[in-house]
Structures are given as structure tokens and as C-alpha cells.
Scaffold this motif. Structure first.
Motif, PDB file in Angstrom:
ATOM      1  N   MET A 166      -0.466  -5.195  17.723  1.00  0.00           N
ATOM      2  CA  MET A 166      -0.169  -4.389  16.543  1.00  0.00           C
ATOM      3  C   MET A 166       1.046  -4.981  15.838  1.00  0.00           C
ATOM      4  SD  MET A 166      -1.105  -0.505  17.858  1.00  0.00           S
ATOM      5  CE  MET A 166       0.492   0.062  17.572  1.00  0.00           C
ATOM      6  N   PHE A 167       0.990  -4.968  14.514  1.00  0.00           N
ATOM      7  CA  PHE A 167       2.129  -5.457  13.763  1.00  0.00           C
ATOM      8  C   PHE A 167       2.233  -4.795  12.396  1.00  0.00           C
ATOM      9  CE2 PHE A 167      -1.300  -8.308  12.736  1.00  0.00           C
ATOM     10  CZ  PHE A 167      -1.124  -8.616  11.413  1.00  0.00           C
ATOM     11  N   SER A 168       3.392  -5.046  11.760  1.00  0.00           N
ATOM     12  CA  SER A 168       3.725  -4.443  10.473  1.00  0.00           C
ATOM     13  C   SER A 168       3.769  -5.492   9.376  1.00  0.00           C
ATOM     14  CB  SER A 168       5.106  -3.784  10.540  1.00  0.00           C
ATOM     15  OG  SER A 168       5.146  -2.773  11.491  1.00  0.00           O
ATOM     16  N   ILE A 169       3.501  -5.037   8.170  1.00  0.00           N
ATOM     17  CA  ILE A 169       3.766  -5.819   6.961  1.00  0.00           C
ATOM     18  C   ILE A 169       4.740  -4.990   6.144  1.00  0.00           C
ATOM     19  CG2 ILE A 169       2.819  -6.641   4.768  1.00  0.00           C
ATOM     20  CD1 ILE A 169       0.225  -7.269   6.234  1.00  0.00           C
ATOM     21  N   TYR A 170       5.774  -5.631   5.603  1.00  0.00           N
ATOM     22  CA  TYR A 170       6.712  -4.907   4.752  1.00  0.00           C
ATOM     23  C   TYR A 170       6.757  -5.552   3.381  1.00  0.00           C
ATOM     24  CZ  TYR A 170      10.188  -8.528   5.900  1.00  0.00           C
ATOM     25  OH  TYR A 170      10.854  -9.716   6.046  1.00  0.00           O
ATOM     26  N   THR A 171       6.975  -4.707   2.380  1.00  0.00           N
ATOM     27  CA  THR A 171       6.980  -5.183   0.998  1.00  0.00           C
ATOM     28  C   THR A 171       7.823  -4.244   0.148  1.00  0.00           C
ATOM     29  OG1 THR A 171       5.547  -5.955  -0.801  1.00  0.00           O
ATOM     30  CG2 THR A 171       4.896  -3.911   0.307  1.00  0.00           C
ATOM     31  N   SER A 172       7.981  -4.588  -1.108  1.00  0.00           N
ATOM     32  CA  SER A 172       8.677  -3.724  -2.061  1.00  0.00           C
ATOM     33  C   SER A 172       7.823  -3.577  -3.316  1.00  0.00           C
ATOM     34  CB  SER A 172      10.044  -4.311  -2.432  1.00  0.00           C
ATOM     35  OG  SER A 172       9.900  -5.578  -3.035  1.00  0.00           O
ATOM     36  N   LEU A 173       7.946  -2.435  -3.944  1.00  0.00           N
ATOM     37  CA  LEU A 173       7.257  -2.181  -5.214  1.00  0.00           C
ATOM     38  C   LEU A 173       8.184  -1.387  -6.115  1.00  0.00           C
ATOM     39  CD1 LEU A 173       3.586  -1.167  -4.360  1.00  0.00           C
ATOM     40  CD2 LEU A 173       4.308  -3.042  -5.787  1.00  0.00           C
ATOM     41  N   TYR A 174       8.250  -1.774  -7.354  1.00  0.00           N
ATOM     42  CA  TYR A 174       9.035  -1.048  -8.345  1.00  0.00           C
ATOM     43  C   TYR A 174       8.474  -1.378  -9.718  1.00  0.00           C
ATOM     44  CZ  TYR A 174      11.425  -5.571  -8.288  1.00  0.00           C
ATOM     45  OH  TYR A 174      11.704  -6.912  -8.311  1.00  0.00           O
ATOM     46  N   LYS A 175       8.737  -0.501 -10.663  1.00  0.00           N
ATOM     47  CA  LYS A 175       8.222  -0.644 -12.034  1.00  0.00           C
ATOM     48  C   LYS A 175       6.715  -0.892 -12.045  1.00  0.00           C
ATOM     49  CE  LYS A 175      12.369  -2.006 -14.429  1.00  0.00           C
ATOM     50  NZ  LYS A 175      12.409  -1.032 -15.503  1.00  0.00           N
ATOM     51  N   ILE A 176       5.983  -0.124 -11.260  1.00  0.00           N
ATOM     52  CA  ILE A 176       4.547  -0.372 -11.157  1.00  0.00           C
ATOM     53  C   ILE A 176       3.799  -0.066 -12.447  1.00  0.00           C
ATOM     54  CG2 ILE A 176       4.429  -0.158  -8.659  1.00  0.00           C
ATOM     55  CD1 ILE A 176       3.362   2.642  -8.998  1.00  0.00           C
ATOM     56  N   SER A 177       4.369   0.774 -13.296  1.00  0.00           N
ATOM     57  CA  SER A 177       3.688   1.056 -14.562  1.00  0.00           C
ATOM     58  C   SER A 177       3.747  -0.149 -15.499  1.00  0.00           C
ATOM     59  CB  SER A 177       4.296   2.285 -15.240  1.00  0.00           C
ATOM     60  OG  SER A 177       5.642   2.057 -15.572  1.00  0.00           O
ATOM     61  N   ASN A 178       4.659  -1.092 -15.244  1.00  0.00           N
ATOM     62  CA  ASN A 178       4.780  -2.296 -16.075  1.00  0.00           C
ATOM     63  C   ASN A 178       3.956  -3.458 -15.531  1.00  0.00           C
ATOM     64  OD1 ASN A 178       6.592  -0.868 -17.583  1.00  0.00           O
ATOM     65  ND2 ASN A 178       8.400  -1.893 -16.786  1.00  0.00           N
ATOM     66  N   ASN A 179       3.495  -3.343 -14.297  1.00  0.00           N
ATOM     67  CA  ASN A 179       2.755  -4.439 -13.666  1.00  0.00           C
ATOM     68  C   ASN A 179       1.291  -4.414 -14.072  1.00  0.00           C
ATOM     69  OD1 ASN A 179       4.876  -5.610 -12.214  1.00  0.00           O
ATOM     70  ND2 ASN A 179       4.718  -4.036 -10.644  1.00  0.00           N
ATOM     71  N   LEU A 180       0.745  -5.575 -14.234  1.00  0.00           N
ATOM     72  CA  LEU A 180      -0.651  -5.699 -14.635  1.00  0.00           C
ATOM     73  C   LEU A 180      -1.532  -6.149 -13.479  1.00  0.00           C
ATOM     74  CD1 LEU A 180      -0.100  -7.389 -18.115  1.00  0.00           C
ATOM     75  CD2 LEU A 180      -0.506  -4.975 -17.610  1.00  0.00           C
ATOM     76  N   PHE A 181      -1.140  -5.805 -12.249  1.00  0.00           N
ATOM     77  CA  PHE A 181      -1.971  -6.156 -11.111  1.00  0.00           C
ATOM     78  C   PHE A 181      -2.376  -4.881 -10.374  1.00  0.00           C
ATOM     79  CE2 PHE A 181       2.215  -5.936  -9.272  1.00  0.00           C
ATOM     80  CZ  PHE A 181       2.016  -5.452  -7.994  1.00  0.00           C
ATOM     81  N   ASP A 182      -3.394  -4.984  -9.581  1.00  0.00           N
ATOM     82  CA  ASP A 182      -3.931  -3.839  -8.857  1.00  0.00           C
ATOM     83  C   ASP A 182      -3.161  -3.660  -7.545  1.00  0.00           C
ATOM     84  OD1 ASP A 182      -5.416  -1.842  -7.689  1.00  0.00           O
ATOM     85  OD2 ASP A 182      -7.344  -2.837  -7.965  1.00  0.00           O
ATOM     86  N   TRP A 183      -2.021  -2.987  -7.613  1.00  0.00           N
ATOM     87  CA  TRP A 183      -1.161  -2.834  -6.444  1.00  0.00           C
ATOM     88  C   TRP A 183      -1.830  -2.000  -5.345  1.00  0.00           C
ATOM     89  CZ3 TRP A 183       0.288   2.169  -5.305  1.00  0.00           C
ATOM     90  CH2 TRP A 183       0.221   3.095  -6.338  1.00  0.00           C
ATOM     91  N   LYS A 184      -2.677  -1.051  -5.717  1.00  0.00           N
ATOM     92  CA  LYS A 184      -3.366  -0.242  -4.705  1.00  0.00           C
ATOM     93  C   LYS A 184      -4.309  -1.114  -3.881  1.00  0.00           C
ATOM     94  CE  LYS A 184      -3.138   4.028  -7.335  1.00  0.00           C
ATOM     95  NZ  LYS A 184      -3.892   5.072  -8.039  1.00  0.00           N
ATOM     96  N   LYS A 185      -5.015  -1.992  -4.556  1.00  0.00           N
ATOM     97  CA  LYS A 185      -5.927  -2.897  -3.861  1.00  0.00           C
ATOM     98  C   LYS A 185      -5.150  -3.797  -2.904  1.00  0.00           C
ATOM     99  CE  LYS A 185      -9.342  -6.524  -4.706  1.00  0.00           C
ATOM    100  NZ  LYS A 185     -10.030  -7.312  -5.737  1.00  0.00           N
ATOM    101  N   ARG A 186      -4.018  -4.329  -3.350  1.00  0.00           N
ATOM    102  CA  ARG A 186      -3.206  -5.213  -2.503  1.00  0.00           C
ATOM    103  C   ARG A 186      -2.685  -4.473  -1.280  1.00  0.00           C
ATOM    104  NH1 ARG A 186      -5.969  -8.165  -4.800  1.00  0.00           N
ATOM    105  NH2 ARG A 186      -5.387  -9.358  -6.603  1.00  0.00           N
ATOM    106  N   LEU A 187      -2.203  -3.248  -1.464  1.00  0.00           N
ATOM    107  CA  LEU A 187      -1.706  -2.487  -0.319  1.00  0.00           C
ATOM    108  C   LEU A 187      -2.827  -2.170   0.661  1.00  0.00           C
ATOM    109  CD1 LEU A 187       0.867  -0.049  -1.976  1.00  0.00           C
ATOM    110  CD2 LEU A 187       1.327  -2.132  -0.657  1.00  0.00           C
ATOM    111  N   ASN A 188      -3.995  -1.846   0.151  1.00  0.00           N
ATOM    112  CA  ASN A 188      -5.136  -1.600   1.031  1.00  0.00           C
ATOM    113  C   ASN A 188      -5.536  -2.864   1.792  1.00  0.00           C
ATOM    114  OD1 ASN A 188      -5.651   1.198   0.758  1.00  0.00           O
ATOM    115  ND2 ASN A 188      -6.555   0.836  -1.251  1.00  0.00           N
ATOM    116  N   GLN A 189      -5.412  -4.021   1.148  1.00  0.00           N
ATOM    117  CA  GLN A 189      -5.691  -5.275   1.839  1.00  0.00           C
ATOM    118  C   GLN A 189      -4.672  -5.512   2.955  1.00  0.00           C
ATOM    119  OE1 GLN A 189      -5.789  -7.953  -1.547  1.00  0.00           O
ATOM    120  NE2 GLN A 189      -8.027  -7.967  -1.543  1.00  0.00           N
ATOM    121  N   PHE A 190      -3.407  -5.193   2.698  1.00  0.00           N
ATOM    122  CA  PHE A 190      -2.395  -5.290   3.754  1.00  0.00           C
ATOM    123  C   PHE A 190      -2.787  -4.413   4.938  1.00  0.00           C
ATOM    124  CE2 PHE A 190       1.427  -6.243   0.725  1.00  0.00           C
ATOM    125  CZ  PHE A 190       1.013  -7.544   0.587  1.00  0.00           C
TER     126      PHE A 190
END
Length: 88
Positions: A1-25
Motif C-alpha cells: 500500500m502506498f500514497s500519492i500526494y499532490t496540491s491543487l489550487y485555483k481549479i476554476s482557472n485550470n483547463l484540465f480535468d482535475w477530477k479525472k486525474r485524481l481518480n487516476q491517482f
């Protein structure tokens, strides 16, 4: 078992599918730790709280690190790293 860590901010300004990326993680790791800041003047915290609610594989870390801090991104990632409970 292991963890992935990341940061997210200003998501309303981003033009990428952050939900999809987090689900892939989450497909790859048992724990996904996401750090953000409460000082972000958009909907980031509310969106992330809604997304991670009732999802045990996600852990949300809300900090008060200002966006103007010269080391903002590194501090945010460090806050996420510190909350990992698995190997990373």
C-alpha cells in the motif's frame, strides 16, 4: 500500500480535468492526499470537499499558506506529504 500526494489550487482557472486525474491517482494508490489553501479566492476548497467527501481513498489538507508566498507550491506539497500514512 502506498500514497500519492499532490496540491491543487485555483481549479476554476485550470483547463484540465482535475477530477479525472485524481481518480487516476486513486486507481494506482491506496491513498491520495491533496493539499490546498483556504486563502484561494475561488471555489477550490468547496469543490475539493465535495469531491473527496465519502471517498476514503482521498484525504484533503486545507492550509492557510498565502498564494503570494514565494515557496507556496513547495509548502503546499510538503503539507500533503506530511499527511501521508502509507509509503510514497
Amino acid at each position: 500500500m502506498f500514497s500519492i500526494y499532490t496540491s491543487l489550487y485555483k481549479i476554476s482557472n485550470n483547463l484540465f480535468d482535475w477530477k479525472k486525474r485524481l481518480n487516476q491517482f486513486a486507481e494506482f494508490a491506496n491513498e491520495v492526499v491533496i493539499a490546498t489553501t483556504s486563502l484561494d479566492n475561488d471555489v477550490t476548497v468547496k469543490e475539493l470537499e465535495s469531491f473527496t467527501h465519502n471517498s476514503p481513498e482521498f484525504k484533503l489538507v486545507v492550509t492557510d499558506i498565502p498564494l503570494t508566498d514565494y515557496a507556496f507550491d513547495g509548502k503546499l506539497k510538503d503539507a500533503a506529504l506530511q499527511q501521508c500514512t502509507q509509503d510514497f
